[in-house]
Scaffold this motif. Structure first.
Motif, short mmCIF file in Angstrom:
data_model
loop_
_atom_site.label_atom_id
_atom_site.label_comp_id
_atom_site.label_asym_id
_atom_site.label_seq_id
_atom_site.Cartn_x
_atom_site.Cartn_y
_atom_site.Cartn_z
N TYR A 195 0.80 -1.23 0.00
CA TYR A 195 0.00 0.00 0.00
C TYR A 195 0.83 1.28 0.00
O TYR A 195 0.26 2.36 -0.14
N ASP A 196 2.14 1.16 0.15
CA ASP A 196 3.05 2.29 0.00
C ASP A 196 2.57 3.54 0.77
O ASP A 196 2.41 4.62 0.19
N PRO A 197 2.31 3.42 2.08
CA PRO A 197 1.77 4.56 2.82
C PRO A 197 2.74 5.74 2.90
O PRO A 197 3.96 5.55 2.98
N ASP A 198 2.18 6.94 2.89
CA ASP A 198 2.99 8.15 3.02
C ASP A 198 3.36 8.42 4.48
O ASP A 198 4.31 9.14 4.76
N LEU A 199 2.56 7.87 5.38
CA LEU A 199 2.81 8.05 6.81
C LEU A 199 2.43 6.76 7.52
O LEU A 199 1.38 6.17 7.24
N VAL A 200 3.30 6.29 8.40
CA VAL A 200 2.99 5.15 9.26
C VAL A 200 2.95 5.65 10.69
O VAL A 200 3.95 6.15 11.21
N TRP A 201 1.78 5.52 11.29
CA TRP A 201 1.54 6.01 12.65
C TRP A 201 1.52 4.83 13.61
O TRP A 201 0.96 3.78 13.31
N PHE A 202 2.13 5.01 14.77
CA PHE A 202 2.17 3.95 15.77
C PHE A 202 1.52 4.39 17.07
O PHE A 202 1.74 5.51 17.54
N ASP A 203 0.77 3.47 17.66
CA ASP A 203 0.34 3.66 19.03
C ASP A 203 1.53 3.36 19.95
O ASP A 203 2.56 2.86 19.49
N ASN A 204 1.37 3.67 21.23
CA ASN A 204 2.47 3.41 22.16
C ASN A 204 2.58 1.91 22.48
O ASN A 204 1.96 1.08 21.83
N LYS A 205 3.39 1.59 23.45
CA LYS A 205 3.71 0.23 23.86
C LYS A 205 4.67 -0.47 22.90
O LYS A 205 4.84 -1.68 22.95
N MET A 206 5.33 0.31 22.02
CA MET A 206 6.32 -0.32 21.14
C MET A 206 7.54 -0.80 21.91
O MET A 206 8.35 -1.56 21.37
N ASP A 207 7.67 -0.38 23.18
CA ASP A 207 8.83 -0.83 23.94
C ASP A 207 8.72 -2.30 24.34
O ASP A 207 9.65 -2.87 24.89
N VAL A 208 7.57 -2.94 24.03
CA VAL A 208 7.48 -4.38 24.23
C VAL A 208 8.18 -5.13 23.10
O VAL A 208 8.53 -6.30 23.23
N VAL A 209 8.38 -4.43 21.99
CA VAL A 209 9.06 -4.99 20.82
C VAL A 209 10.55 -4.64 20.90
O VAL A 209 10.93 -3.56 21.37
#
Length: 526
Positions: free
Chosen positions: A271-285
């Motif tokens: 889908y070649d997005p222009d923006l990828v938005w993340f919710d928090n809790k990425m520190d589990v990754v």
């Protein structure tokens, strides 16, 4: 003599031929080196070199939507998928009592062993979903970027995925929601965005609880990895979050990390997005996986000559490598870096519920003006029903915002900050989920933006006495020492009368145009 000339000519041709051949080889070598030596490597220092693109700095306003199987029950919030499993024996049960979601679910749908979250998926039919209609509405609302939640914490993918059967193409709507929206949004000259919450899936469901369907390995593709009771609980306090203390435990294993990244790469490829938005809790990754994602996304865009944006909350990416995103909150002062805030049109929920409490159009516009004056942008969440229709009150507010932006967008789109963000009595309370603490604005609240040498002053309510007095622009102002050639109110014709003294710039107002904030174009003398 002719023989000598022929010999010389042959020599020259040969030199040219081998020279061209060498040049071609060098060119191919350079192309190969570019491919083999990507611009960004998966380390924070390299990723700091990525610049926020001009299109994002100009855009200011976007729209997205929480829409998925959690839209079916229409009960309290989009966290239904989680809280429906919190019975009295769950570590998250407060005072040993089951959640209101659990009680509602069992009463309405039956025991969780018999009717779990997976059973909402066939009910999520989206039979009235029309991507073109949605995109038209986003365009009329004045959005410059838009898209759906690609995957919420529930683990259900809203695209045609080759990595899982638990997706909108194979189940539920049986349509490629992201594919349809990406096509229609781009067709209307808006940027396409993908938002991603999958990191929340690690511990979202009680996969340890044998009294529920979440523990059945047959559904692990939806409910996620098997964890022990008590693993991965919510943070104990917001103070810990603000200090950057590890909030969740244990960290995700390699299998979860790899799939988290693989799904993102699939979204980028398809889908070649222009923006990828993340919710928090990425520190589990894993931090290495997070860095690998950014490097992959930025390098993929760089190869195609595209400018992209990634966002993060709290400490999930290193500051400067992506755009900081707030949630239901804003800055109290102007910042020297671009930032984003995501907020919902409903005070209580991010998804459609049976008893919504929508914000007023006036509140939404004032919020946008305030955020833009402080170098921010707004990503507004809307709440479609499970059948794919957008509630009329939501449509009305979006169209009213669009009408306001048609008149006043000159003071929003493509602008940059002024020396100060503004003036007035309103005091902003900062912090995660703090927006409820901020009062409505008044005619004393004025916000500034600039475009070239033009200054815009937007007052957030209509002054009752027919005069707009701006203290910051008084004679001999510290922040604005230019002589003023003319002042106009956007949406009204003709120059306005004004005067400056040691107290303020005073503008005589024309007839009122519109019902919300009012923007004034201030042009300096050459």
């Amino acid at each position: 003599m002719k023989s000598i000339k022929k010999l010389l000519l042959l020599c020259l041709v040969s030199i040219a031929f081998f020279s061209c051949k060498d040049t071609k080889k060098e060119s191919q070598k350079e192309i190969k080196e570019v491919k083999e030596n990507p611009k960004y490597s998966a380390d924070w220092e390299s990723l700091m070199n990525h610049k926020t693109p001009e299109w994002f700095l100009d855009a200011k306003f976007g729209i997205y939507c929480h829409w998925g199987p959690y839209s079916v029950p229409e009960f309290e919030s989009e966290w239904y998928a989680h809280w429906m499993y919190v019975n009295k024996d769950n570590p998250e049960a407060k005072d040993g009592k089951a959640s209101s979601f659990y009680e509602h679910h069992v009463k309405t749908y039956g025991p969780l062993k018999e009717f779990g979250y997976k059973d909402f998926i066939p009910m999520f039919k989206a039979e009235k979903f029309d991507a073109a209609e949605w995109a038209d509405l986003f365009k009329k609302a004045g959005a410059k970027f838009a898209g759906p939640v690609s995957e919420h914490a529930d683990g259900f993918a809203m695209w045609d995925s080759d990595l899982t059967e638990w997706d909108a193409k194979d189940m539920g709507p049986k349509r490629d929601v992201m594919g349809e929206l990406s096509k229609e949004i781009r067709k209307r000259d808006m940027k396409f965005i993908a938002t991603y919450h999958r990191q929340w899936l690690f511990g979202w469901y009680p996969t340890w609880d044998e009294t529920t369907d979440a523990s059945d390995p047959k559904y692990a593709g939806l409910y996620g990895p098997k964890l022990k009771k008590g693993d991965n609980q919510m943070p104990r306090s917001m103070k810990e979050i603000d200090k950057g203390i590890d909030r969740y435990y244990p960290l995700a294993d390699k299998k979860f990390n790899d799939e988290w990244l693989a799904r993102l790469k699939e979204i980028i490829t398809k889908y070649d997005p222009d923006l990828v938005w993340f919710d928090n809790k990425m520190d589990v990754v894993s931090e290495d996986i997070r860095k690998e994602f950014l490097a992959h996304y930025y390098n993929t865009a760089d190869k195609s000559g595209k400018d992209v944006v990634a966002t993060y909350k709290f400490y999930d990416f290193k500051p400067g490598t992506a755009v900081l995103d707030l949630e239901r909150s804003r800055m109290k002062e102007k910042k020297d870096f671009p930032w984003l805030t995501d907020d919902s049109i409903d005070w209580n929920s991010w998804s459609h519920i049976s008893n919504p409490r929508y914000k007023s159009t006036n509140r939404l516009i004032d919020f946008l003006v305030d955020v833009v004056s402080k170098n921010g942008a707004v990503l507004l969440n809307i709440t479609p029903r499970a059948d794919g229709t957008i509630p009329e009150p939501v449509k009305e507010r979006l169209l009213e915002m669009g009408q306001w932006l048609k008149v006043n967008g000159e003071a929003i789109y493509g602008t940059r900050t002024f020396e100060i963000y503004g003036e007035g009595d309103a005091k902003v309370v900062e912090g995660h989920l703090s927006e409820r603490k901020n009062a409505d604005n008044t005619a004393k609240d004025i916000r500034f933006t600039t475009k070239g040498n033009i200054l815009y002053a937007t007052v957030l309510d209509w002054p009752a006495d027919g005069k707009l007095n701006i203290r910051a622009l008084k004679a001999n102002s510290d922040v604005y020492n230019s002589e003023i050639a003319s002042i106009q109110m956007l949406g009204s014709e003709g120059d306005l009368k004004f005067s400056r003294n040691e107290e303020h710039l005073s503008i005589t107002l024309p007839n009122k145009v519109g019902d919300h904030a009012f923007s004034f174009r201030i042009t300096p003398k050459e």
